[in-house]
Design a protein around this motif. Structure first.
Motif, PDB file in Angstrom:
ATOM      1  N   GLU A   1      38.039  25.572   8.152  1.00 21.63           N
ATOM      2  CA  GLU A   1      37.233  24.347   8.158  1.00 21.63           C
ATOM      3  C   GLU A   1      35.737  24.683   8.077  1.00 21.63           C
ATOM      4  OE1 GLU A   1      37.258  19.945  10.144  1.00 21.63           O
ATOM      5  OE2 GLU A   1      38.144  21.588  11.287  1.00 21.63           O
ATOM      6  N   ARG A   2      35.334  25.728   8.753  1.00 22.42           N
ATOM      7  CA  ARG A   2      33.938  26.174   8.677  1.00 22.42           C
ATOM      8  C   ARG A   2      33.595  26.561   7.234  1.00 22.42           C
ATOM      9  NH1 ARG A   2      30.260  27.553  12.248  1.00 22.42           N
ATOM     10  NH2 ARG A   2      31.729  27.396  13.954  1.00 22.42           N
ATOM     11  N   GLN A   3      34.481  27.301   6.573  1.00 22.70           N
ATOM     12  CA  GLN A   3      34.234  27.697   5.188  1.00 22.70           C
ATOM     13  C   GLN A   3      34.188  26.479   4.276  1.00 22.70           C
ATOM     14  OE1 GLN A   3      33.417  30.923   4.154  1.00 22.70           O
ATOM     15  NE2 GLN A   3      32.760  29.666   2.420  1.00 22.70           N
ATOM     16  N   LEU A   4      35.042  25.507   4.532  1.00 21.81           N
ATOM     17  CA  LEU A   4      35.034  24.285   3.741  1.00 21.81           C
ATOM     18  C   LEU A   4      33.694  23.562   3.901  1.00 21.81           C
ATOM     19  CD1 LEU A   4      36.481  22.275   1.917  1.00 21.81           C
ATOM     20  CD2 LEU A   4      37.535  21.288   3.972  1.00 21.81           C
ATOM     21  N   ALA A   5      33.191  23.489   5.131  1.00 28.18           N
ATOM     22  CA  ALA A   5      31.891  22.852   5.379  1.00 28.18           C
ATOM     23  C   ALA A   5      30.782  23.561   4.607  1.00 28.18           C
ATOM     24  CB  ALA A   5      31.581  22.839   6.877  1.00 28.18           C
ATOM     25  N   VAL A   6      30.809  24.885   4.624  1.00 26.91           N
ATOM     26  CA  VAL A   6      29.814  25.682   3.897  1.00 26.91           C
ATOM     27  C   VAL A   6      29.938  25.439   2.394  1.00 26.91           C
ATOM     28  CG1 VAL A   6      29.154  28.050   3.265  1.00 26.91           C
ATOM     29  CG2 VAL A   6      29.608  27.471   5.660  1.00 26.91           C
ATOM     30  N   ASP A   7      31.160  25.501   1.878  1.00 26.57           N
ATOM     31  CA  ASP A   7      31.365  25.338   0.439  1.00 26.57           C
ATOM     32  C   ASP A   7      30.926  23.955  -0.040  1.00 26.57           C
ATOM     33  OD1 ASP A   7      32.379  27.915   0.358  1.00 26.57           O
ATOM     34  OD2 ASP A   7      34.484  27.277   0.286  1.00 26.57           O
ATOM     35  N   LEU A   8      31.232  22.941   0.742  1.00 25.04           N
ATOM     36  CA  LEU A   8      30.816  21.579   0.376  1.00 25.04           C
ATOM     37  C   LEU A   8      29.292  21.463   0.396  1.00 25.04           C
ATOM     38  CD1 LEU A   8      33.546  19.627   2.336  1.00 25.04           C
ATOM     39  CD2 LEU A   8      33.198  19.518  -0.151  1.00 25.04           C
ATOM     40  N   PHE A   9      28.674  21.994   1.446  1.00 22.32           N
ATOM     41  CA  PHE A   9      27.207  21.965   1.560  1.00 22.32           C
ATOM     42  C   PHE A   9      26.571  22.640   0.350  1.00 22.32           C
ATOM     43  CE2 PHE A   9      23.043  23.268   3.049  1.00 22.32           C
ATOM     44  CZ  PHE A   9      22.636  22.232   3.877  1.00 22.32           C
ATOM     45  N   ASN A  10      27.052  23.823   0.014  1.00 22.09           N
ATOM     46  CA  ASN A  10      26.509  24.558  -1.132  1.00 22.09           C
ATOM     47  C   ASN A  10      26.804  23.849  -2.450  1.00 22.09           C
ATOM     48  OD1 ASN A  10      25.457  26.512   0.567  1.00 22.09           O
ATOM     49  ND2 ASN A  10      27.233  27.854   0.359  1.00 22.09           N
ATOM     50  N   GLY A  11      27.964  23.218  -2.538  1.00 20.66           N
ATOM     51  CA  GLY A  11      28.301  22.461  -3.746  1.00 20.66           C
ATOM     52  C   GLY A  11      27.360  21.293  -3.978  1.00 20.66           C
ATOM     53  N   VAL A  12      26.931  20.671  -2.899  1.00 18.59           N
ATOM     54  CA  VAL A  12      25.962  19.580  -3.019  1.00 18.59           C
ATOM     55  C   VAL A  12      24.665  20.117  -3.625  1.00 18.59           C
ATOM     56  CG1 VAL A  12      24.512  17.962  -1.719  1.00 18.59           C
ATOM     57  CG2 VAL A  12      26.938  18.175  -1.167  1.00 18.59           C
ATOM     58  N   TRP A  13      24.238  21.302  -3.165  1.00 17.58           N
ATOM     59  CA  TRP A  13      23.006  21.884  -3.725  1.00 17.58           C
ATOM     60  C   TRP A  13      23.141  22.119  -5.222  1.00 17.58           C
ATOM     61  CZ3 TRP A  13      18.633  21.037  -2.127  1.00 17.58           C
ATOM     62  CH2 TRP A  13      18.372  20.945  -0.770  1.00 17.58           C
TER      63      TRP A  13
END
Length: 144
Positions: free
Chosen positions: A5-17
């Protein structure tokens, strides 16, 4: 599950960028960007710390500001600042909470409040010179 879940949060955050940086976003990309920012914030709420939640609110605010949607940009900026204050988060996170407020007010056409929050952002002590430069660069793009 927490690491996933932590990795998913990171990946989503970076995907927004990745989407924010594109000049050729479609309406579908904009919708995806909104949903990804909210999904990232949700997952940080489940597995992150207060600073992660504050940054998630900041990103939601930025997405809405980029899309010219002042009301939700202001809502998320205020939430991010409230989290900083509630948890004594300072330094660049606090400065960027004020940057988000300035940007949201700028998008709304409330130039006095935008300038006031730019000044608040500038008044925050930031330990790292590179972080201070990022703040100055972002503040230069705030509509005021």
């Amino acid at each position: 599950m927490t690491d996933d879940e932590r990795q998913l949060a990171v990946d989503l955050f970076n995907g927004v960028w990745g989407l924010l940086e594109r000049d050729d976003r479609t309406v579908e990309d904009d919708d995806r960007m909104i949903h990804m920012a909210h999904a990232s914030r949700y997952h940080w709420g489940e597995v992150g710390e207060a600073v992660n939640r504050s940054r998630g609110e900041w990103q939601c605010s930025r997405v809405y500001a980029v899309l010219g949607r002042g009301e939700p940009a202001l809502h998320h900026a205020l939430r991010g600042l409230a989290i900083c204050r509630e948890h004594d988060i300072a330094d660049w996170d606090l400065a960027f909470a004020f940057e988000a407020l300035a940007r949201a007010y700028g998008v709304r056409g409330e130039t006095d409040k935008a300038r006031e929050n730019k000044e608040r952002a500038l008044a925050v002590a930031i330990a790292d010179d590179e972080d201070r430069e990022l703040l100055l660069k972002d503040l230069a793009t705030v509509p005021a």
